[in-house]
Design a protein around this motif. Structure first.
Motif, mmCIF file in Angstrom:
data_model
loop_
_atom_site.group_PDB
_atom_site.id
_atom_site.type_symbol
_atom_site.label_atom_id
_atom_site.label_comp_id
_atom_site.label_asym_id
_atom_site.label_seq_id
_atom_site.Cartn_x
_atom_site.Cartn_y
_atom_site.Cartn_z
ATOM 1 N N LEU A 77 -5.348 1.661 -9.204
ATOM 2 C CA LEU A 77 -5.253 1.288 -7.794
ATOM 3 C C LEU A 77 -4.114 2.030 -7.105
ATOM 4 N N ASN A 78 -2.957 2.127 -7.753
ATOM 5 C CA ASN A 78 -1.803 2.810 -7.145
ATOM 6 C C ASN A 78 -2.084 4.275 -6.847
ATOM 7 N N LEU A 79 -2.859 4.935 -7.717
ATOM 8 C CA LEU A 79 -3.108 6.363 -7.574
ATOM 9 C C LEU A 79 -4.317 6.679 -6.705
ATOM 10 N N SER A 80 -5.006 5.674 -6.256
ATOM 11 C CA SER A 80 -6.212 5.913 -5.463
ATOM 12 C C SER A 80 -5.878 6.271 -4.022
ATOM 13 N N THR A 81 -6.605 7.247 -3.508
ATOM 14 C CA THR A 81 -6.536 7.580 -2.078
ATOM 15 C C THR A 81 -7.834 7.199 -1.386
ATOM 16 N N ARG A 82 -8.659 6.435 -2.067
ATOM 17 C CA ARG A 82 -9.903 5.901 -1.530
ATOM 18 C C ARG A 82 -9.829 4.384 -1.551
ATOM 19 N N PRO A 83 -10.629 3.679 -0.736
ATOM 20 C CA PRO A 83 -10.629 2.214 -0.800
ATOM 21 C C PRO A 83 -10.994 1.762 -2.217
ATOM 22 N N ALA A 84 -10.134 0.965 -2.824
ATOM 23 C CA ALA A 84 -10.322 0.621 -4.233
ATOM 24 C C ALA A 84 -9.925 -0.819 -4.502
ATOM 25 N N ALA A 85 -10.670 -1.450 -5.415
ATOM 26 C CA ALA A 85 -10.353 -2.813 -5.842
ATOM 27 C C ALA A 85 -10.775 -2.965 -7.293
ATOM 28 N N LEU A 86 -10.122 -3.891 -7.970
ATOM 29 C CA LEU A 86 -10.426 -4.201 -9.367
ATOM 30 C C LEU A 86 -10.800 -5.662 -9.471
ATOM 31 N N ARG A 103 -5.859 -1.807 4.904
ATOM 32 C CA ARG A 103 -6.979 -2.623 5.337
ATOM 33 C C ARG A 103 -8.293 -2.312 4.633
ATOM 34 N N PRO A 104 -8.658 -1.017 4.389
ATOM 35 C CA PRO A 104 -9.936 -0.768 3.703
ATOM 36 C C PRO A 104 -10.018 -1.434 2.329
ATOM 37 N N SER A 105 -8.963 -1.317 1.522
ATOM 38 C CA SER A 105 -8.989 -1.909 0.190
ATOM 39 C C SER A 105 -8.948 -3.434 0.255
ATOM 40 N N ILE A 106 -8.218 -3.969 1.202
ATOM 41 C CA ILE A 106 -8.177 -5.427 1.365
ATOM 42 C C ILE A 106 -9.555 -5.950 1.744
ATOM 43 N N THR A 107 -10.239 -5.246 2.639
ATOM 44 C CA THR A 107 -11.586 -5.665 3.041
ATOM 45 C C THR A 107 -12.549 -5.597 1.861
ATOM 46 N N PRO A 165 0.821 -1.210 0.000
ATOM 47 C CA PRO A 165 0.000 0.000 0.000
ATOM 48 C C PRO A 165 0.853 1.258 0.000
ATOM 49 N N LEU A 166 0.324 2.295 -0.662
ATOM 50 C CA LEU A 166 0.991 3.593 -0.725
ATOM 51 C C LEU A 166 0.347 4.624 0.189
ATOM 52 N N LEU A 212 -22.455 -3.345 -0.963
ATOM 53 C CA LEU A 212 -23.378 -3.080 0.141
ATOM 54 C C LEU A 212 -22.856 -3.670 1.445
ATOM 55 N N ARG A 213 -22.264 -4.833 1.367
ATOM 56 C CA ARG A 213 -21.674 -5.441 2.552
ATOM 57 C C ARG A 213 -20.531 -4.572 3.075
ATOM 58 N N TYR A 214 -19.684 -4.100 2.174
ATOM 59 C CA TYR A 214 -18.564 -3.260 2.587
ATOM 60 C C TYR A 214 -19.061 -1.970 3.243
ATOM 61 N N LEU A 215 -20.057 -1.342 2.646
ATOM 62 C CA LEU A 215 -20.566 -0.080 3.171
ATOM 63 C C LEU A 215 -21.278 -0.249 4.508
ATOM 64 N N SER A 216 -21.723 -1.449 4.800
ATOM 65 C CA SER A 216 -22.448 -1.686 6.058
ATOM 66 C C SER A 216 -21.529 -1.887 7.241
ATOM 67 N N ARG A 217 -20.230 -1.996 6.989
ATOM 68 C CA ARG A 217 -19.291 -2.284 8.083
ATOM 69 C C ARG A 217 -19.083 -1.062 8.972
#
Length: 267
Positions: free
Chosen positions: A220-229, A182-186, A175-176, A262-267
Motif C-alpha cells: 500500500l505504501n509503495l502504490s501510486t494507484r488506488p489500492a486497498a487490502l 480519497r481514491p484509496s479510501i473510497t 497518504p504518501l 465494479l461499484r468503485y469503477l462506476s464512480r
C-alpha cells in the motif's frame, strides 16, 4: 517473474478469456462465474465493445513455495516511508491446515472471472500458487506499471484468539501521494460495504467499522494507484474457517469483492 493479464467476454454460458504477454493460463485458475453478481451503477459509461472497460490488479497474498525458501522471502526490500520489510511471508492457515495462500489464490481468480464478464482487464500479481514471492515491492510495482484503475490485495488473517472474527480493509495512511488519499479510501469503503452487504461481519478485534488504516504495509505504501487490502476474516475462527474452506464460501467472498470493484469503477 512473468505477469499474466486477461480479459474476457461472456458468450452464452462460456467465458472466453484472452491472455496477453505470451503467458499460458495457469492450470486450475479458471473459476466459473457465479449465477449472479453485482453490476456497475447505471450511471457508469457503457464500455466499448472492443476494448476493456478498465484494468484492475488483483494481488493474492503470499505464495505456496514461500515456506520452503526462507532465505529468499526474508531478504529486506523497500517498504515505503524509509523502511524495509521482508520480501514476503508464508501467510497463515486454518487450524485444519488449509493455507492462506491457497484461499487468496482461489478467491482472486473467482473475482477475476466475474470482472472479465464486465470486460475488465485483470492482471494478477503472481502466476501460480506453487512459486516463491514475488516480493511486496514487486507486487506494488505491478499495479503502478500497469496504470491500474484499482489494486486489491486479498488476504486472510490468523489471530490466535478463536473469538476474533470478521473482516477488515486497510489503505495507506497517512497518504504518501494523491492516489492514497480519497481514491484509496473510497475503494476501501466500497470493499467494506460490499462485504457487509454480502453477510460478512466486520472485525471485532482490528480497526473500526471494518476499516483499519495502516502505515506499515509495503504494497500500500509503495502504490501510486488506488489500492486497498482486505483481510477476509480470521482463519483460526472455526466458523470463518468453515466458510473459507468451502468453495461456496469462497465464491461468496469473491462475489462481494467483485461487486465492490465494479461499484468503485462506476464512480
Amino acid at each position: 517473474m512473468r505477469w499474466r493479464s486477461c480479459t474476457g467476454l461472456l458468450a452464452g454460458s462460456v467465458l472466453l478469456a484472452a491472455c496477453s504477454g505470451g503467458v499460458s493460463p495457469v492450470a486450475g485458475s479458471a473459476m466459473p462465474a457465479p449465477a449472479s453478481s453485482a453490476a456497475p451503477s447505471s450511471t457508469a459509461a457503457a464500455p466499448s465493445p472492443t476494448a476493456p472497460a478498465a484494468l484492475v490488479v488483483l494481488d493474492p497474498g503470499h505464495n505456496g513455495g514461500n515456506a520452503s525458501h526462507s532465505s529468499e522471502i526474508n531478504k529486506p526490500v523497500p517498504a515505503g516511508r524509509g523502511e524495509t520489510k521482508p520480501c514476503n511471508t508464508t501467510g497463515t492457515s486454518t487450524n485444519g491446515g488449509y493455507p492462506e495462500h491457497a484461499f487468496n489464490w482461489d478467491v482472486a481468480h473467482r473475482v477475476g472471472a466475474i470482472l472479465s464478464t464486465h470486460r475488465i482487464q485483470v492482471v494478477y500479481s503472481r502466476d501460480d500458487d506453487t512459486g516463491v514471492g514475488p516480493c511486496v515491492d514487486e507486487r506494488a510495482a505491478r499495479g503502478n506499471e500497469s496504470g491500474a484503475a484499482a489494486v486489491v490485495s486479498i488476504h486472510a488473517d490468523g489471530s490466535d484468539s478463536s473469538r476474533a472474527r470478521g473482516f477488515h480493509v486497510s489503505y495507506s495512511n497517512p497518504p504518501l501521494n494523491a492516489a492514497q488519499g480519497r481514491p484509496s479510501i473510497t475503494l476501501a469503503d466500497d470493499l467494506r460495504d460490499a462485504l457487509r452487504t454480502g453477510g460478512f461481519p466486520t472485525s471485532n478485534y482490528l480497526g473500526t467499522d471494518g476499516i483499519y488504516p495502516r502505515d506499515d504495509l509495503a504494497g500500500l505504501n509503495l502504490s501510486t494507484r488506488p489500492a486497498a487490502l482486505v483481510e477476509c476474516g480470521n482463519m483460526r475462527n472455526s466458523a470463518e474457517a468453515a466458510t473459507m474452506t468451502s468453495p461456496a464460501g469462497r465464491q461468496r467472498y469473491a462475489d462481494a469483492i467483485a461487486a465492490a470493484i465494479l461499484r468503485y469503477l462506476s464512480r
